[in-house]
Scaffold this motif. Structure first.
Motif, PDB file in Angstrom:
ATOM      1  N   THR A 184       0.836  -1.197   0.000  1.00 52.86           N
ATOM      2  CA  THR A 184       0.000   0.000   0.000  1.00 52.86           C
ATOM      3  C   THR A 184       0.872   1.247   0.000  1.00 52.86           C
ATOM      4  N   PHE A 185       0.355   2.275  -0.623  1.00 51.65           N
ATOM      5  CA  PHE A 185       1.089   3.527  -0.728  1.00 51.65           C
ATOM      6  C   PHE A 185       0.096   4.643  -0.471  1.00 51.65           C
ATOM      7  N   ASN A 186       0.243   5.323   0.657  1.00 56.47           N
ATOM      8  CA  ASN A 186      -0.629   6.453   0.962  1.00 56.47           C
ATOM      9  C   ASN A 186       0.172   7.741   0.787  1.00 56.47           C
ATOM     10  N   PRO A 187      -0.073   8.448  -0.323  1.00 52.72           N
ATOM     11  CA  PRO A 187       0.758   9.626  -0.610  1.00 52.72           C
ATOM     12  C   PRO A 187       0.674  10.704   0.466  1.00 52.72           C
ATOM     13  N   LEU A 188      -0.404  10.704   1.257  1.00 57.00           N
ATOM     14  CA  LEU A 188      -0.511  11.711   2.317  1.00 57.00           C
ATOM     15  C   LEU A 188       0.495  11.456   3.430  1.00 57.00           C
ATOM     16  N   ARG A 189       0.934  10.211   3.529  1.00 59.60           N
ATOM     17  CA  ARG A 189       1.870   9.861   4.608  1.00 59.60           C
ATOM     18  C   ARG A 189       3.331   9.886   4.164  1.00 59.60           C
ATOM     19  N   GLU A 190       3.568  10.167   2.877  1.00 59.74           N
ATOM     20  CA  GLU A 190       4.936  10.134   2.355  1.00 59.74           C
ATOM     21  C   GLU A 190       5.505  11.546   2.288  1.00 59.74           C
ATOM     22  N   ARG A 191       6.813  11.668   2.490  1.00 64.35           N
ATOM     23  CA  ARG A 191       7.451  12.957   2.304  1.00 64.35           C
ATOM     24  C   ARG A 191       8.143  12.989   0.937  1.00 64.35           C
ATOM     25  N   GLY A 192       8.030  14.115   0.260  1.00 65.93           N
ATOM     26  CA  GLY A 192       8.685  14.240  -1.033  1.00 65.93           C
ATOM     27  C   GLY A 192       9.929  15.095  -0.940  1.00 65.93           C
ATOM     28  N   ILE A 193      10.343  15.629  -2.086  1.00 66.53           N
ATOM     29  CA  ILE A 193      11.498  16.530  -2.138  1.00 66.53           C
ATOM     30  C   ILE A 193      11.030  17.915  -1.684  1.00 66.53           C
ATOM     31  N   PRO A 194      11.748  18.565  -0.753  1.00 69.39           N
ATOM     32  CA  PRO A 194      11.322  19.915  -0.337  1.00 69.39           C
ATOM     33  C   PRO A 194      11.192  20.849  -1.544  1.00 69.39           C
ATOM     34  N   LEU A 195      10.189  21.692  -1.526  1.00 69.79           N
ATOM     35  CA  LEU A 195       9.877  22.540  -2.680  1.00 69.79           C
ATOM     36  C   LEU A 195      11.093  23.350  -3.145  1.00 69.79           C
ATOM     37  N   ASP A 196      11.865  23.843  -2.173  1.00 69.12           N
ATOM     38  CA  ASP A 196      13.029  24.658  -2.527  1.00 69.12           C
ATOM     39  C   ASP A 196      14.092  23.877  -3.299  1.00 69.12           C
ATOM     40  N   ASP A 197      14.065  22.565  -3.183  1.00 69.83           N
ATOM     41  CA  ASP A 197      15.063  21.743  -3.885  1.00 69.83           C
ATOM     42  C   ASP A 197      14.551  21.213  -5.229  1.00 69.83           C
ATOM     43  N   GLN A 198      13.367  21.646  -5.641  1.00 70.12           N
ATOM     44  CA  GLN A 198      12.775  21.053  -6.848  1.00 70.12           C
ATOM     45  C   GLN A 198      13.134  21.789  -8.143  1.00 70.12           C
ATOM     46  N   LEU A 199      13.685  22.972  -8.013  1.00 66.66           N
ATOM     47  CA  LEU A 199      13.987  23.771  -9.200  1.00 66.66           C
ATOM     48  C   LEU A 199      15.066  23.106 -10.046  1.00 66.66           C
ATOM     49  N   ARG A 200      14.862  23.076 -11.380  1.00 67.00           N
ATOM     50  CA  ARG A 200      15.851  22.456 -12.261  1.00 67.00           C
ATOM     51  C   ARG A 200      16.490  23.494 -13.183  1.00 67.00           C
ATOM     52  N   THR A 201      17.730  23.220 -13.593  1.00 60.12           N
ATOM     53  CA  THR A 201      18.426  24.108 -14.540  1.00 60.12           C
ATOM     54  C   THR A 201      17.979  23.772 -15.957  1.00 60.12           C
ATOM     55  N   TRP A 202      18.349  24.615 -16.891  1.00 56.98           N
ATOM     56  CA  TRP A 202      18.021  24.345 -18.299  1.00 56.98           C
ATOM     57  C   TRP A 202      18.649  23.038 -18.758  1.00 56.98           C
ATOM     58  N   ARG A 203      19.866  22.802 -18.232  1.00 55.35           N
ATOM     59  CA  ARG A 203      20.550  21.568 -18.624  1.00 55.35           C
ATOM     60  C   ARG A 203      19.731  20.347 -18.201  1.00 55.35           C
ATOM     61  N   GLU A 204      19.163  20.433 -16.995  1.00 58.11           N
ATOM     62  CA  GLU A 204      18.364  19.296 -16.516  1.00 58.11           C
ATOM     63  C   GLU A 204      17.050  19.151 -17.280  1.00 58.11           C
ATOM     64  N   LEU A 205      16.568  20.263 -17.823  1.00 63.54           N
ATOM     65  CA  LEU A 205      15.303  20.189 -18.576  1.00 63.54           C
ATOM     66  C   LEU A 205      15.511  19.728 -20.015  1.00 63.54           C
ATOM     67  N   ALA A 206      16.766  19.731 -20.460  1.00 64.17           N
ATOM     68  CA  ALA A 206      17.036  19.327 -21.849  1.00 64.17           C
ATOM     69  C   ALA A 206      17.043  17.803 -21.944  1.00 64.17           C
ATOM     70  N   VAL A 207      15.875  17.207 -21.778  1.00 67.78           N
ATOM     71  CA  VAL A 207      15.763  15.746 -21.770  1.00 67.78           C
ATOM     72  C   VAL A 207      15.996  15.170 -23.165  1.00 67.78           C
ATOM     73  N   MET A 208      16.511  13.954 -23.228  1.00 65.38           N
ATOM     74  CA  MET A 208      16.691  13.297 -24.513  1.00 65.38           C
ATOM     75  C   MET A 208      15.353  12.678 -24.938  1.00 65.38           C
ATOM     76  N   PRO A 209      14.890  13.008 -26.163  1.00 61.16           N
ATOM     77  CA  PRO A 209      13.591  12.467 -26.570  1.00 61.16           C
ATOM     78  C   PRO A 209      13.632  10.955 -26.812  1.00 61.16           C
ATOM     79  N   ILE A 210      12.474  10.336 -26.773  1.00 63.79           N
ATOM     80  CA  ILE A 210      12.388   8.903 -27.074  1.00 63.79           C
ATOM     81  C   ILE A 210      12.557   8.690 -28.572  1.00 63.79           C
ATOM     82  N   ASP A 211      12.902   7.485 -28.966  1.00 65.83           N
ATOM     83  CA  ASP A 211      13.069   7.148 -30.381  1.00 65.83           C
ATOM     84  C   ASP A 211      11.678   6.900 -30.991  1.00 65.83           C
TER      85      ASP A 211
END
Lengths: 186, 402
Positions: free
Chosen positions: B2-29
């Protein structure tokens, strides 16, 4: 069999689709079936690229504003792909690195084809003269129908590329044929 | 497990920001990836797009500056998520190929939701809608063969059949008949709310996509087909959005949105075949858990209620992309001639439906019919992919008398 398109753009786009499917066929097959599919791919690629170089690119250079730069970009892509094709042909479908190199060629060819459709063919449709485009179709079609040189049965030696017809040889023959068709009423 | 998302902790909001390099994902074939990976990308793009627009809308109705700032912070991250997800689509694919993939999503996602939906009225809404998207797939596949000279089985890879559904021209209904009865938020089961939100979001994105790419085509038949099917997608958004209880507060709606994103990312993380893409679903799930936590806090503060009262105690079974061929054939055999009347369904054409048909069609064949005839003429056959035998409806088989 499907009806053949009469517009040169539709004809070339259809060949792009066939080339893409042939790559998948070569990859999925094995042994002599792969060899056979690969020969068809080499033949179609060689004929297709020659037709574009002989017919489409010069026309785009002439009639499209900025056509020179567009064609230069395409030729750069084509030359890279041609080199890869030659290397791959020399290597042959039984080489252990064949699939790895085929994959590189496939991506290059797909990207080149899509760039042609988006940045070059669109001008033919927009600005091309319909009669001229129909004439181009006849030449491309003649080149496509040019009989492929088949390997002689039982020939498995290193000389087989000569007998099969290396990509450059196919291109030479296609060029002669296209010039003949296009030159009939200059 | 079982997975109750209300009981799980995620990544703190301040740590979620990504750089352009991280957003430059490689597309699927476009030729070698799992078609259902592409379906999951398109689905998640629909959810993220809805998340962004919902948040903008909420901000426009939010008098509290501090809360508006929190919405803005989360929305910026959602916007980056949308970029990271949708940019997985390859530029090598043509727009029409992506369109066919959108319809594959509509067919297999809506089928799955219909199969899992506990409420019979809601299930009927999905069963009704899916036969229409199923038909769109067939129309676009014929356009694809006609102008790109390629067969749609290369895209759907035999996982989804391609043949007529409820014919598109019969989908032009009076707008009044597109409005459904909404579920009652106090008694509807949590999974029903998530289903409605998922299908509403993906259909809305489909509508957005067609309304924007349609005019970029030069072939008149392509332009017209996107126009015609684009009009149907608006009917579908009306159909599905009206299932959602409008009595939910903004805070409850926000909570449901964030929960649904957790649900879908978790589902796709569990079912993804491509490890590289799976890692993206996992990362985004860990971001969404934090967004959900923030929405839950706001819900407690402004609605004075406990989120556990309105959400499921654990995540439902993962939303799964899988073939639905037998299910769809059964629906085709039994519901092809349905239309809507008021908030219900009937099997015969009624007066308002016929008046609408006359008004929009004016006795002429629309693009959805012309595309089949023109492709049959050009390619020598109309395009179908019937992997499980002939069409279950006799009158829709090939070589039928015209």
């Amino acid at each position: 069999m499907n009806a053949r398109p009469t517009d040169v753009v539709a004809f070339l786009v259809r060949q792009h689709a066939e080339i893409r499917d042939l790559f998948a066929e070569v990859e999925a097959s094995e042994g002599s079936a792969r060899e056979e599919a690969f020969h068809r791919l080499v033949h179609l690629l060689a004929v297709h690229e020659t037709a574009e170089e002989e017919i489409v690119h010069p026309y785009v250079r002439r009639v499209v504003d900025g056509g020179d730069a567009i064609v230069d970009d395409r030729l750069r892509e084509e030359n890279e792909a041609k080199q890869l094709l030659s290397d791959l042909d020399e290597m042959g479908p039984h080489h252990p690195d064949f699939l790895k190199h085929l994959e590189v060629l496939r991506k290059d060819v797909l990207m080149h084809a899509r760039a042609e459709e988006r940045y070059e063919f669109i001008h033919l449709t927009r600005e091309g003269d319909p009669a001229r485009l129909a004439k181009m179709t006849a030449a491309v079609e003649a080149a496509e129908k040019m009989a492929p040189t088949r390997p002689h049965p039982g020939v498995e030696s290193a000389t087989k590329n000569v007998l099969v017809g290396a990509p450059m040889a196919i291109m030479d023959r296609a060029r002669d044929l296209i010039r003949k068709v296009m030159g009939e009423d200059k | 497990m079982t997975f109750n998302p209300l009981r799980e902790r995620g990544i703190p909001l301040d740590d979620q920001l990504r750089t352009w390099r991280e957003l430059a994902v490689m597309p699927i074939d476009p030729d070698e990836s799992d078609p259902y990976t592409r379906c999951r990308i398109i689905t998640m793009n629909g959810l993220e797009t809805e998340a962004i627009f919902f948040s903008h809308n909420m901000a426009r109705h939010c008098p509290d500056v501090e809360m508006k700032q929190q919405l803005a912070r989360v929305r910026y991250i959602e916007s980056q998520q949308q970029k990271a997800v949708n940019w997985l689509l390859p530029g090598l694919a043509s727009v029409l190929e992506t369109t066919i993939a959108y319809e594959q999503v509509a067919v297999d996602l809506t089928s799955w939701v219909a199969r899992m939906e506990p409420d019979p009225y809601l299930r009927q809404a999905y069963e009704f809608g899916v036969l229409e998207d199923f038909d769109h797939l067939y129309r676009y596949a014929n356009l694809y063969e006609m102008i790109e000279h390629r067969r749609a089985e290369k895209i759907v890879d035999g996982l989804t059949e391609v043949m007529p559904g409820r014919p598109t021209y019969l989908q032009h209904r009076h707008p009044v008949d597109n409005v459904r009865q909404n579920y009652d938020r106090t008694v509807a089961s949590p999974i029903s709310k998530l289903h409605a939100l998922t299908i509403m979001s993906t259909e809305q994105q489909t509508m957005n996509f067609y309304m924007n790419v349609g005019p970029l085509y030069m072939e008149p038949i392509a332009r017209q087909l996107y126009q015609e099917i684009g009009m149907i997608e608006e009917e579908h958004v009306t159909h599905y959005e009206s299932l959602v209880d409008p009595g939910e507060t903004w805070w409850e709606m926000l909570l449901n949105h964030e929960y649904n994103e957790c649900y879908l990312y978790h589902s796709f993380m569990e079912t993804e075949s491509d490890p590289r893409i799976k890692a993206i679903w996992e990362l985004h799930l860990n971001m969404e858990l934090e967004h959900l936590g923030l929405a839950a806090e706001a819900f407690k503060r402004f609605d004075g209620r406990d989120p556990e009262q309105v959400l499921a105690p654990e995540l439902p079974v993962p939303v799964t992309f899988e073939p639905n061929k037998a299910y769809l054939r059964e629906l085709l055999a039994t519901q092809i001639d349905y239309t809507t009347i008021g908030t219900g369904y009937v099997q015969e054409a009624h007066e308002r439906f016929e008046a609408m048909q006359r008004a929009v069609l004016d006795d002429e064949k629309p693009a959805s019919e012309v595309v089949i005839a023109e492709n049959a003429m050009k390619s020598g056959h109309e395009y179908r992919l019937e992997t499980e035998g002939p069409h279950p409806v006799q009158s829709l088989r090939t070589n039928r008398p015209t």
